[in-house]
Design a protein around this motif. Structure first.
Motif, PDB file in Angstrom:
ATOM      1  N   ASP A   1       0.809  -1.265   0.101  1.00  0.00           N
ATOM      2  CA  ASP A   1      -0.044   0.016   0.037  1.00  0.00           C
ATOM      3  C   ASP A   1       1.099   1.314  -0.013  1.00  0.00           C
ATOM      4  O   ASP A   1       1.572   1.363   0.901  1.00  0.00           O
ATOM      5  N   GLU A   2       0.641   2.071  -0.894  1.00  0.00           N
ATOM      6  CA  GLU A   2       1.521   3.221  -1.114  1.00  0.00           C
ATOM      7  C   GLU A   2       1.464   4.366   0.107  1.00  0.00           C
ATOM      8  O   GLU A   2       2.408   4.894   0.464  1.00  0.00           O
ATOM      9  N   ALA A   3       0.219   4.268   0.565  1.00  0.00           N
ATOM     10  CA  ALA A   3      -0.064   5.205   1.655  1.00  0.00           C
ATOM     11  C   ALA A   3       0.571   4.695   2.830  1.00  0.00           C
ATOM     12  O   ALA A   3       1.160   5.512   3.623  1.00  0.00           O
ATOM     13  N   LEU A   4       0.910   3.471   3.102  1.00  0.00           N
ATOM     14  CA  LEU A   4       1.421   2.878   4.120  1.00  0.00           C
ATOM     15  C   LEU A   4       2.910   3.321   4.211  1.00  0.00           C
ATOM     16  O   LEU A   4       3.623   3.657   5.437  1.00  0.00           O
ATOM     17  N   MET A   5       3.563   3.471   3.084  1.00  0.00           N
ATOM     18  CA  MET A   5       4.915   4.002   2.916  1.00  0.00           C
ATOM     19  C   MET A   5       5.048   5.461   3.499  1.00  0.00           C
ATOM     20  O   MET A   5       6.235   5.870   3.924  1.00  0.00           O
ATOM     21  N   GLN A   6       4.132   6.116   3.361  1.00  0.00           N
ATOM     22  CA  GLN A   6       4.165   7.594   3.827  1.00  0.00           C
ATOM     23  C   GLN A   6       3.731   7.631   5.255  1.00  0.00           C
ATOM     24  O   GLN A   6       3.731   8.605   5.955  1.00  0.00           O
ATOM     25  N   THR A   7       3.005   6.468   5.951  1.00  0.00           N
ATOM     26  CA  THR A   7       2.690   6.490   7.357  1.00  0.00           C
ATOM     27  C   THR A   7       3.656   6.594   8.286  1.00  0.00           C
ATOM     28  O   THR A   7       4.573   5.834   8.374  1.00  0.00           O
ATOM     29  N   GLU A   8       3.779   7.471   9.435  1.00  0.00           N
ATOM     30  CA  GLU A   8       4.356   7.594  10.602  1.00  0.00           C
ATOM     31  C   GLU A   8       4.248   5.990  11.116  1.00  0.00           C
ATOM     32  O   GLU A   8       3.172   5.432  11.241  1.00  0.00           O
ATOM     33  N   LEU A   9       5.372   5.305  11.714  1.00  0.00           N
ATOM     34  CA  LEU A   9       5.468   3.946  12.019  1.00  0.00           C
ATOM     35  C   LEU A   9       4.386   3.817  12.884  1.00  0.00           C
ATOM     36  O   LEU A   9       3.766   2.830  13.110  1.00  0.00           O
ATOM     37  N   GLY A  10       4.168   4.794  14.148  1.00  0.00           N
ATOM     38  CA  GLY A  10       3.433   4.296  15.103  1.00  0.00           C
ATOM     39  C   GLY A  10       2.215   4.601  14.824  1.00  0.00           C
ATOM     40  O   GLY A  10       0.998   4.226  15.657  1.00  0.00           O
ATOM     41  N   GLU A  11       1.639   5.228  13.467  1.00  0.00           N
ATOM     42  CA  GLU A  11       0.335   5.187  13.116  1.00  0.00           C
ATOM     43  C   GLU A  11      -0.100   3.962  12.139  1.00  0.00           C
ATOM     44  O   GLU A  11      -1.283   3.968  11.589  1.00  0.00           O
ATOM     45  N   ILE A  12       0.722   3.026  11.994  1.00  0.00           N
ATOM     46  CA  ILE A  12       0.326   2.153  11.263  1.00  0.00           C
ATOM     47  C   ILE A  12      -0.540   1.219  11.668  1.00  0.00           C
ATOM     48  O   ILE A  12      -0.638   0.931  12.870  1.00  0.00           O
ATOM     49  N   SER A  13      -1.525   0.625  10.914  1.00  0.00           N
ATOM     50  CA  SER A  13      -2.767  -0.235  11.579  1.00  0.00           C
ATOM     51  C   SER A  13      -2.206  -1.571  12.322  1.00  0.00           C
ATOM     52  O   SER A  13      -1.223  -2.077  11.996  1.00  0.00           O
ATOM     53  N   SER A  14      -2.658  -1.654  13.319  1.00  0.00           N
ATOM     54  CA  SER A  14      -2.344  -2.824  14.192  1.00  0.00           C
ATOM     55  C   SER A  14      -2.240  -4.156  13.546  1.00  0.00           C
ATOM     56  O   SER A  14      -1.895  -5.194  13.812  1.00  0.00           O
ATOM     57  N   ASP A  15      -3.126  -4.275  12.714  1.00  0.00           N
ATOM     58  CA  ASP A  15      -3.466  -5.430  11.779  1.00  0.00           C
ATOM     59  C   ASP A  15      -2.006  -5.994  11.299  1.00  0.00           C
ATOM     60  O   ASP A  15      -1.835  -7.196  11.028  1.00  0.00           O
ATOM     61  N   ILE A  16      -1.381  -5.227  10.700  1.00  0.00           N
ATOM     62  CA  ILE A  16      -0.040  -5.567  10.205  1.00  0.00           C
ATOM     63  C   ILE A  16       1.041  -6.193  11.330  1.00  0.00           C
ATOM     64  O   ILE A  16       1.254  -7.446  10.827  1.00  0.00           O
ATOM     65  N   PRO A  17       1.381  -5.513  12.191  1.00  0.00           N
ATOM     66  CA  PRO A  17       2.278  -6.327  13.158  1.00  0.00           C
ATOM     67  C   PRO A  17       1.703  -7.464  13.461  1.00  0.00           C
ATOM     68  O   PRO A  17       2.271  -8.618  14.066  1.00  0.00           O
ATOM     69  N   THR A  18       0.516  -7.482  13.933  1.00  0.00           N
ATOM     70  CA  THR A  18      -0.428  -8.718  14.579  1.00  0.00           C
ATOM     71  C   THR A  18      -0.469  -9.724  13.683  1.00  0.00           C
ATOM     72  O   THR A  18      -0.643 -11.202  14.028  1.00  0.00           O
ATOM     73  N   SER A  19      -0.772  -9.662  12.326  1.00  0.00           N
ATOM     74  CA  SER A  19      -0.662 -10.749  11.593  1.00  0.00           C
ATOM     75  C   SER A  19       0.448 -10.979  10.864  1.00  0.00           C
ATOM     76  O   SER A  19       0.988 -12.294  10.678  1.00  0.00           O
ATOM     77  N   GLU A  20       1.454 -10.073  10.329  1.00  0.00           N
ATOM     78  CA  GLU A  20       2.682 -10.382  10.020  1.00  0.00           C
ATOM     79  C   GLU A  20       3.846 -10.993  10.875  1.00  0.00           C
ATOM     80  O   GLU A  20       4.502 -11.732  10.506  1.00  0.00           O
ATOM     81  N   PHE A  21       3.730 -10.472  11.942  1.00  0.00           N
ATOM     82  CA  PHE A  21       4.603 -10.804  13.007  1.00  0.00           C
ATOM     83  C   PHE A  21       4.179 -11.626  14.145  1.00  0.00           C
ATOM     84  O   PHE A  21       4.316 -11.491  15.205  1.00  0.00           O
ATOM     85  N   ARG A  22       3.622 -12.699  13.866  1.00  0.00           N
ATOM     86  CA  ARG A  22       3.030 -13.830  14.917  1.00  0.00           C
ATOM     87  C   ARG A  22       4.325 -14.182  15.508  1.00  0.00           C
ATOM     88  O   ARG A  22       5.020 -14.767  14.498  1.00  0.00           O
ATOM     89  N   THR A  23       4.370 -14.134  16.716  1.00  0.00           N
ATOM     90  CA  THR A  23       5.629 -14.939  17.254  1.00  0.00           C
ATOM     91  C   THR A  23       5.105 -15.895  18.148  1.00  0.00           C
ATOM     92  O   THR A  23       4.128 -16.246  18.446  1.00  0.00           O
ATOM     93  N   THR A  24       6.050 -16.738  18.248  1.00  0.00           N
ATOM     94  CA  THR A  24       6.105 -18.025  19.368  1.00  0.00           C
ATOM     95  C   THR A  24       7.364 -17.819  20.149  1.00  0.00           C
ATOM     96  O   THR A  24       8.461 -17.745  19.786  1.00  0.00           O
ATOM     97  N   LYS A  25       7.109 -17.833  21.488  1.00  0.00           N
ATOM     98  CA  LYS A  25       7.993 -17.445  22.624  1.00  0.00           C
ATOM     99  C   LYS A  25       8.835 -16.459  22.268  1.00  0.00           C
ATOM    100  O   LYS A  25      10.199 -16.514  22.151  1.00  0.00           O
ATOM    101  N   SER A  26       8.328 -15.182  21.558  1.00  0.00           N
ATOM    102  CA  SER A  26       9.111 -14.137  21.328  1.00  0.00           C
ATOM    103  C   SER A  26      10.005 -14.288  20.303  1.00  0.00           C
ATOM    104  O   SER A  26      11.285 -13.637  20.398  1.00  0.00           O
ATOM    105  N   THR A  27       9.955 -15.186  19.324  1.00  0.00           N
ATOM    106  CA  THR A  27      10.816 -15.185  18.254  1.00  0.00           C
ATOM    107  C   THR A  27       9.770 -15.128  16.951  1.00  0.00           C
ATOM    108  O   THR A  27       8.772 -15.514  16.716  1.00  0.00           O
ATOM    109  N   LEU A  28      10.790 -14.818  15.987  1.00  0.00           N
ATOM    110  CA  LEU A  28      10.357 -14.924  14.667  1.00  0.00           C
ATOM    111  C   LEU A  28      11.657 -15.807  13.645  1.00  0.00           C
ATOM    112  O   LEU A  28      12.399 -15.615  14.148  1.00  0.00           O
ATOM    113  N   SER A  29      10.848 -16.600  12.746  1.00  0.00           N
ATOM    114  CA  SER A  29      11.587 -17.741  12.281  1.00  0.00           C
ATOM    115  C   SER A  29      12.042 -16.991  10.736  1.00  0.00           C
ATOM    116  O   SER A  29      11.321 -16.329  10.122  1.00  0.00           O
TER     117      SER A  29
END
Length: 177
Positions: A16-44
């Motif tokens: 999403d072009e708009a995402l690239m212009q968005t302040e990091l703290g204003e990014i939708s919570s859907d992105i980190p919660t779906s993209e960065f699903r962790t197990t025991k605080s790790t990413l594979s």
């Protein structure tokens, strides 16, 4: 220069072009919660020494999946991870791979916190902005199959080591050779 390669779960969110212009703290919570699903605080991830070794990581990611499909990848520069004080360690991949030697390149990004996930999102966005055609890419299903077929032709796949679902996919793919 070394890299960590990761499968992108929801590339469309990062395209999403708009995402690239968005302040990091204003990014939708859907992105980190779906993209960065962790197990025991790790990413594979999968470690490569240089970009010429990318096929090893691609093959490891494809073979650790449950099926052969279109797959998106990101290549993260370890220098960028180091600048943000990420820790990554050589770990067991969690599944047996049909190419045993690839298991040794599995690395987890460890000790993740909410702030570290924000930093990870920042690295994703910076990578997409700086290297949109080389460090973020998609393999369609045919390309993924072709990579695995090549490994079959090189006689380096042991189907018996694959997880149940991948074993069925490999058997079917092998019959197409």
């Amino acid at each position: 220069m070394a890299f960590l390669v990761r499968k992108i779960m929801h590339r469309a969110a990062f395209d999403d072009e708009a995402l690239m212009q968005t302040e990091l703290g204003e990014i939708s919570s859907d992105i980190p919660t779906s993209e960065f699903r962790t197990t025991k605080s790790t990413l594979s991830t999968w470690y490569i020494e240089d970009l010429e070794s990318i096929n090893n990581a691609i093959l490891a990611i494809l073979l650790s999946s449950s099926e052969i499909n279109r797959t998106d990848f990101i290549i993260m520069d370890t220098d960028e991870l180091d600048k943000k004080n990420f820790t990554y360690e050589n770990t067991e991949p969690g599944v047996s791979l049909p190419i045993e030697s690839l298991e040794s390149i599995h690395y987890d990004i460890v000790n993740l916190t909410l702030n570290k996930l924000t930093d990870c999102a920042d690295i994703y966005i910076n990578t997409m902005n700086e290297y949109p055609d080389t460090r973020i890419f998609r393999l369609n299903k045919k390309e993924a199959k072709d990579i695995i077929k090549k490994a079959f032709q090189e006689d380096i796949i042991d189907e018996n080591r694959a997880n149940t679902h991948m074993k069925a996919a490999l058997t079917k793919l092998k019959s197409e050779l």
